[in-house]
Write an enzyme that holds these catalytic residues in place. Structure first.
Site, PDB file in Angstrom:
ATOM      1  N   VAL A  87       0.869  -1.172   0.000  1.00 57.90           N
ATOM      2  CA  VAL A  87       0.000   0.000   0.000  1.00 57.90           C
ATOM      3  C   VAL A  87       0.908   1.226   0.000  1.00 57.90           C
ATOM      4  O   VAL A  87       1.844   1.306   0.799  1.00 57.90           O
ATOM      5  CB  VAL A  87      -0.938   0.025   1.222  1.00 57.90           C
ATOM      6  N   LEU A  97      -5.808  -3.128   2.470  1.00 57.94           N
ATOM      7  CA  LEU A  97      -5.329  -4.502   2.548  1.00 57.94           C
ATOM      8  C   LEU A  97      -6.414  -5.428   3.083  1.00 57.94           C
ATOM      9  O   LEU A  97      -6.580  -6.555   2.599  1.00 57.94           O
ATOM     10  CB  LEU A  97      -4.077  -4.584   3.434  1.00 57.94           C
ATOM     11  N   TYR A 126       0.209  -9.653   9.617  1.00 55.80           N
ATOM     12  CA  TYR A 126      -0.643 -10.705   9.065  1.00 55.80           C
ATOM     13  C   TYR A 126      -1.344 -11.575  10.100  1.00 55.80           C
ATOM     14  O   TYR A 126      -2.246 -12.336   9.749  1.00 55.80           O
ATOM     15  CB  TYR A 126       0.168 -11.566   8.101  1.00 55.80           C
ATOM     16  N   PHE A 414       8.795 -16.015  -1.976  1.00 56.92           N
ATOM     17  CA  PHE A 414       7.904 -15.757  -3.123  1.00 56.92           C
ATOM     18  C   PHE A 414       7.103 -14.486  -2.869  1.00 56.92           C
ATOM     19  O   PHE A 414       7.081 -13.968  -1.764  1.00 56.92           O
ATOM     20  CB  PHE A 414       6.972 -16.938  -3.371  1.00 56.92           C
TER      21      PHE A 414
END
Length: 414
Positions: A87, A97, A126, A414
């Site tokens: 963001v 988000l 998270y 990743f």
């Protein structure tokens, strides 16, 4: 400010990429080749952007892709891998988000994904979306002269051999070797063709150009490929013209302890090299104890790595195997909804089902994510107040059931 959150169109890819690059402090510049390469591989249905209602500019980015995660027992569980989350600093703390994550979870449920995974750039973000740290990593720096290894010996002691190979051969032998390793490594994820192309220079991005690497393959006495290491070396000499170089390992795959030992012996035997950086390894990697003097390897990095979010508790717990028999009723809380409920796990049969029985343990879905691959201790989590024991002895049962003999490891970012 208001913003429209939605999947992007292909024409919006340059703006979206600029947001990703800016968010990760790479560069504000986006080249035509970057856009063309991303468009070639991108699934636009799984690429979200938030667009400022006044300017129309992309101010937040989010992408997911299909992934398989190996769990204890060797099963490959379908997951949605989340990446390129950012963001812009001008639009933080506006719920963008949260909206993108909610859209992804809904889409993942419709696809039948069991889990969501990501590599967390920052720790505090998270957990509130149900993710928990499920694997950890360590990196060692080896002081080569102190190892006690005979540097005159680069050939394996078991009758195998080490061969230097080029990028083309790596693209041929690497994928099969990795698949064999992944099948036996909880926490490992699949590598697609683009991964191998990027790691060998066939494809690259402008702000992270490919740098030449060395590749060495270990073959058994029977000629079978059982190990592969990718590394680079710096070029440091003292004023007295004495070489003091460091080898940086980027990837080391070994199917057996013999292959692992042979590759580390090889790296420590290279002329002009005083130090070897191991790259990110499992926290219980064999490398220190493979050296005659384990103290010659000091930990320089230790951190959480792969985060897991359980979306379908029944399928997730039913997919893995367990270290010991035992029955538990888990009450899982989930603010986002998909995993909330009460579940009976029979570790002896490896089955899980919803139940109305009284709970043995209460925990948040993020804590279940930390337990899932076998890395976290239920006893320790209970001591931290993250697991509540409703039936005496249930925490000890959970610890025996979920923990694995070797710690899970994810070799890939990743």
């Amino acid at each position: 400010m208001s913003a429209d959150v939605r999947p992007i169109a292909e024409s919006e890819l340059p703006d979206w990429l600029r947001t990703v690059n800016t968010g990760f402090l790479n560069t504000a510049r986006v080249t035509d080749s970057d856009v063309a390469m991303r468009a070639k591989h991108n699934d636009f249905a799984r690429t979200q952007g938030a667009f400022d209602s006044d300017t129309g500019r992309c101010v937040a980015a989010f992408r997911s892709f299909a992934q398989e995660l190996t769990v204890p027992g060797g099963a490959a569980v379908p997951s949605t891998a989340i990446s390129n989350v950012g963001v812009l600093p001008t639009h933080r703390r506006q719920g963008l988000l949260t909206r993108m994550m909610a859209a992804e979870f809904a889409a993942a449920g419709a696809r039948g994904d069991v889990l969501a995974t990501l590599i967390a750039a920052e720790y505090p973000i998270y957990g509130r979306y149900g993710f928990g740290p499920a694997t950890h990593l360590a990196e060692w720096e080896i002081d080569v002269p102190r190892t006690g290894l005979d540097r005159r010996l680069s050939a394996p002691a078991d009758g195998g051999r080490i061969d230097l190979v080029d990028e083309a051969e790596v693209r041929q032998i690497g994928p099969e070797l990795h698949e064999r390793l992944r099948a036996r490594t909880p926490g490992a994820v699949n590598r697609n063709e683009r991964w191998w192309n990027m790691s060998t220079g066939l494809e690259e991005i402008s702000y992270r150009p490919y740098r030449d690497k060395f590749f060495a393959v270990y073959r058994t006495a029977a000629g079978e490929v059982a190990g592969l290491v990718t590394y680079r070396a710096d070029d440091h000499w003292t004023d007295a013209k004495v070489p003091q170089n460091t080898v940086q390992v980027h990837d080391l795959l070994a199917l057996t302890p013999q292959a692992e030992r042979a590759l580390w012996q090889f790296l420590c035997s290279i002329d002009w090299v005083l130090k070897v950086r191991t790259g990110y390894r499992a926290p219980d990697d064999l490398v220190p104890q493979l050296l005659p003097d384990p103290r010659s390897a000091r930990i320089v990095t230790a951190a959480d790595f792969l985060w897991v979010r359980v979306l379908d508790v029944v399928r997730a717990l039913g997919a893995r195997t367990y270290e010991a028999p035992g029955e538990l009723v888990l009450e899982v809380t989930d603010a986002s909804g998909p995993a909330a409920g009460r579940y009976r796990l029979d570790a002896g049969t490896g089955t899980c089902e919803r139940t109305g029985a009284a709970a043995d343990l209460r925990l948040d879905v993020s804590v279940l994510g930390s337990l899932y691959l076998g890395d976290a201790s239920a006893v320790r989590l209970a001591a931290l107040g993250q697991v509540t024991e409703e039936r005496p002895g249930a925490v000890a049962v959970a610890d025996a059931v979920f923990r694995t003999a070797r710690r899970p490891w994810c070799p890939d970012i990743f």
